[in-house]
Design an enzyme around this catalytic site. Structure first.
Site, PDB file in Angstrom:
ATOM      1  N   GLY A  55      76.372 -31.122  35.067  1.00 24.30           N
ATOM      2  CA  GLY A  55      76.561 -30.862  33.782  1.00 24.30           C
ATOM      3  C   GLY A  55      75.639 -30.484  33.004  1.00 24.30           C
ATOM      4  N   SER A 122      72.734 -29.641  40.685  1.00 28.13           N
ATOM      5  CA  SER A 122      72.657 -28.699  39.825  1.00 28.13           C
ATOM      6  C   SER A 122      72.064 -29.869  38.464  1.00 28.13           C
ATOM      7  CB  SER A 122      73.835 -28.555  39.049  1.00 28.13           C
ATOM      8  OG  SER A 122      73.793 -27.554  37.805  1.00 28.13           O
ATOM      9  N   TRP A 123      72.878 -30.202  37.421  1.00 27.15           N
ATOM     10  CA  TRP A 123      71.926 -31.004  36.390  1.00 27.15           C
ATOM     11  C   TRP A 123      71.863 -32.437  37.243  1.00 27.15           C
ATOM     12  CZ3 TRP A 123      69.597 -33.150  32.575  1.00 27.15           C
ATOM     13  CH2 TRP A 123      69.859 -34.300  32.131  1.00 27.15           C
ATOM     14  N   ASP A 276      73.203 -17.987  44.174  1.00 22.31           N
ATOM     15  CA  ASP A 276      73.694 -18.763  43.092  1.00 22.31           C
ATOM     16  C   ASP A 276      73.195 -18.188  41.567  1.00 22.31           C
ATOM     17  OD1 ASP A 276      73.720 -20.986  40.939  1.00 22.31           O
ATOM     18  OD2 ASP A 276      72.937 -22.507  42.339  1.00 22.31           O
ATOM     19  N   HIS A 304      76.765 -21.228  43.767  1.00 24.32           N
ATOM     20  CA  HIS A 304      76.170 -22.547  43.124  1.00 24.32           C
ATOM     21  C   HIS A 304      77.106 -23.766  43.583  1.00 24.32           C
ATOM     22  CE1 HIS A 304      74.092 -25.110  40.354  1.00 24.32           C
ATOM     23  NE2 HIS A 304      75.192 -25.389  39.659  1.00 24.32           N
TER      24      HIS A 304
END
Length: 323
Positions: A55, A122-123, A276, A304
């Site tokens: 996120g 990711s986040w 990605d 990704h």
């Protein structure tokens, strides 16, 4: 251990585990009036691992349980502030990177865990790195997928026209909801509307924001966004934009790389998709270069998303090796 492995294939025998059923499911009171949803699954006596979702605002999917052998791992998952089953929904009040780092420590102490593996994408990789830099004595190993280092260059890539060169049709849909005069600051323009007093405006722009990232997340998406519920889109877009407009609440550009000496001794595994579009491979290589105890796996036929077959297989293989 500082080695890079560029492989186009992963073992075909590697597979996801069945999603284990939680043996503990609860709401924890944290600061600022937030209640976060936390669950544990797998083996209560197993090696502990905390899973950090993406996120900000993505929420912890049950599919995130499937990377771990349930007979060997004690898996802790939680919905970060404002998303998933945590309350209040889509709230950005008292919602910063440092609040989340504090929440992870509250969870660890609540469950009586001394040290654990940190697993995030990711986040979630961003948060995992910052948590480890804040509490290096509590981390046994970091497993990171498609890392985002929260630099201006990365934000400019995705919201300043870089990725748009590969998906001009989706980019036109994304920025097309904005007046042309505001397209020089996409993050700021969306922020104003995502926090509008008009719920209809919030909803429209939440879907536009979420669809842009969704359409580029996997190679299989081929630029087509999967429909999202309004509740999910609101939390995802509001929280992500809130963190981006505030630059992650970090002390200047390049904060994570400047502080890698704090965790240089901690072993880590980085799994990166070669294609990605959300978090390009350059960040994974920079992170690997700054981290003596890291191992980098570049999956050739992958973007990704954690659902990319090659990425999922490499993550399972990594966790099986660590056990």
């Amino acid at each position: 251990m500082h080695s890079a492995e560029n492989r186009d294939r992963v073992p075909a025998s590697t597979r996801l585990y069945p999603a284990c059923r939680p043996f503990d499911d609860r709401m924890l009171e944290v600061s600022g009036g937030h209640r976060i949803h936390v669950e544990q699954c797998g083996n209560p006596a197993g090696k502990p691992v905390v899973v950090l979702h993406g996120g900000p605002g993505g929420g912890a999917s049950p599919n995130l349980r499937r990377f771990f052998d349930p007979t060997r791992y004690r898996v802790v998952l939680f919905d970060q502030r404002g998303c998933g089953r945590s309350e209040p929904h889509a709230s950005v009040a008292s919602n910063t990177t440092w609040d989340l780092v504090s929440d992870i420590e509250i969870i660890r102490k609540t469950f009586g865990i001394d040290r654990w593996i940190v697993f995030g994408g990711s986040w979630g990789a961003t948060l995992g790195l910052i948590y480890a830099q804040s509490h290096p004595d509590r981390v046994r190993h970091l497993v990171l997928r498609g890392p985002f280092l929260f630099t201006e260059a990365e934000l400019d890539w995705f919201y300043g026209g870089g990725a748009a060169r590969f998906f001009p049709d989706q980019w036109r849909k994304f920025v097309g909801v904005l007046p042309e005069r505001e397209r020089g600051d996409v993050i700021g323009a969306f922020h104003r509307r995502l926090f509008s007093d008009d719920p209809a405006v919030q909803t429209r722009f939440a879907h536009a924001w979420s669809n842009w990232e969704n359409a580029l997340a996997s190679m299989g998406a081929a630029g087509n966004a999967v429909p999202l519920s309004t509740g999910y889109a609101l939390a995802f877009a509001r929280l992500e934009c809130h963190y981006f407009v505030n630059r992650g609440f970090l002390d200047g550009d390049g904060f994570i790389l400047r502080n890698m000496s704090r965790i240089g001794h901690i072993p880590g595994t980085i799994v990166q998709g070669r294609f990605d579009m959300v978090c390009p491979p350059s960040a994974a290589f920079e992170l690997h270069d700054a981290w003596p105890e890291s191992r980098l796996h570049v999956v050739g036929d992958a973007g990704h998303s954690v659902t990319e077959p090659g990425i999922a297989a490499r993550l399972v293989e990594t966790m099986d090796r660590l056990r």
